[in-house]
Design an enzyme around this catalytic site. Sequence first.
Site, PDB file in Angstrom:
ATOM      1  N   SER A 225     -26.734 -74.793 -66.783  1.00 44.78           N
ATOM      2  CA  SER A 225     -25.885 -74.200 -65.747  1.00 44.78           C
ATOM      3  C   SER A 225     -24.493 -74.806 -65.800  1.00 44.78           C
ATOM      4  O   SER A 225     -24.288 -75.870 -66.383  1.00 44.78           O
ATOM      5  CB  SER A 225     -26.495 -74.438 -64.363  1.00 44.78           C
ATOM      6  N   HIS A 226     -23.544 -74.121 -65.168  1.00 41.08           N
ATOM      7  CA  HIS A 226     -22.203 -74.689 -65.059  1.00 41.08           C
ATOM      8  C   HIS A 226     -22.231 -75.795 -64.015  1.00 41.08           C
ATOM      9  O   HIS A 226     -22.903 -75.690 -62.987  1.00 41.08           O
ATOM     10  CB  HIS A 226     -21.212 -73.592 -64.660  1.00 41.08           C
ATOM     11  N   ALA A 227     -21.483 -76.865 -64.271  1.00 41.22           N
ATOM     12  CA  ALA A 227     -21.516 -78.019 -63.370  1.00 41.22           C
ATOM     13  C   ALA A 227     -20.839 -77.752 -62.037  1.00 41.22           C
ATOM     14  O   ALA A 227     -21.177 -78.375 -61.027  1.00 41.22           O
ATOM     15  CB  ALA A 227     -20.868 -79.222 -64.045  1.00 41.22           C
TER      16      ALA A 227
END
Length: 392
Positions: A225-227
Amino acid sequence: MRPLDGITVITLEHAIAAPFCTRQLADLGARVIKIERPGVGDFARAYDERVQGMASHFVWTNRSKESLTLDVKHSEANSILMRLLADADVLVQNLAPGAAARLGMSYEALHDKFPQLIVCDISGYGADGPYRDKKAYDLLIQSESGFLSVTGTQDEPSKAGCSVADIAAGMYAYTNILAALLQRGRTGQGCRIDVSMLESMVEWMSFPLYYAFDGATPPVRAGASHATIYPYGPFPAGDGKTVMLGLQNEREWVVFCDQVLLQPALATDARFISNSLRSAARKELYAIIREAFASLTAEQVTERLEKAQIANARLNEMQDLWEHAQLRARQRWAEVASPVGAIPALLPPGACTGWEARMDAIPALGEHTESILTTLGYSAGAIASLKQEKAI
């Protein structure tokens, strides 16, 4: 005519960073003469045997080059190198720290004799500073640059699956050499380029660096996932397959709730009305999205995403890339020759209407040694003597 036709590059290289740089120069038409150790060559030749007996890294980074075997410590080696450099435009090296200088191949040692020569040094940490002599490999630079601190899961850091530190350094070496060639066209003078793997990776780390500016909390490790943006990453569908999707703005969030989740009221839920809030509440939102997808196949989820114009992708594996419909439709695969026969190769990114990329053979070890030395004026007898002495 290709952009670098007529440009000659001499390279004392091994592994990935420098070979990746010089292969791209060869793609543009440069003649690249690769100096390799007699008998064994670039040690990347022995990393694996996955491409019909050849190493995958070597196949990737060494097409369109000429291989000249030379023991650089032999008494005749300096004479051979000087003859090569007399007609060269660029020297690239990523030897161990200090090795090029000991061989008399530093910019300082060469500039007066070859003022036109561009010398590009690629190293782990740069030409000076307290880390100058420290050994550096891709994984170690991923760690030193902070890349591992933001990559992986909450429980464990993970390295990138490809050699990102080497690739970054190779790309900065490549672009700096192109710029130096343009500058030399105006001044007639070569220059020295000092490329550090650490600095290349730290440039790539600028988003997390600024995100953690002035002591702020850095991005968390968020797996695939994107942080800091959510929802952005993998989500399971009801058939057990995974769909990757990503939202970039509030307009897309509203559309996603309405047309994909079929829950329009969620768009104004106080828990999720900004990206920062959605990112902070990602566990709750993940559960909602997973439940919404549970009755759908991955194909049905993708159909909804496409209809809503929400970005999405398949979670491809390597065999999927060989057969990727988009690459096939754009005719991005070519064939290159090699010591074991023709193999497929991706055309260099960035198609240009004015010229075609050079896609020549992957060289066998020492394949061009005799022809190059003959061109330099060595007789058949002299070449035979060098072979007997294991100098070539």
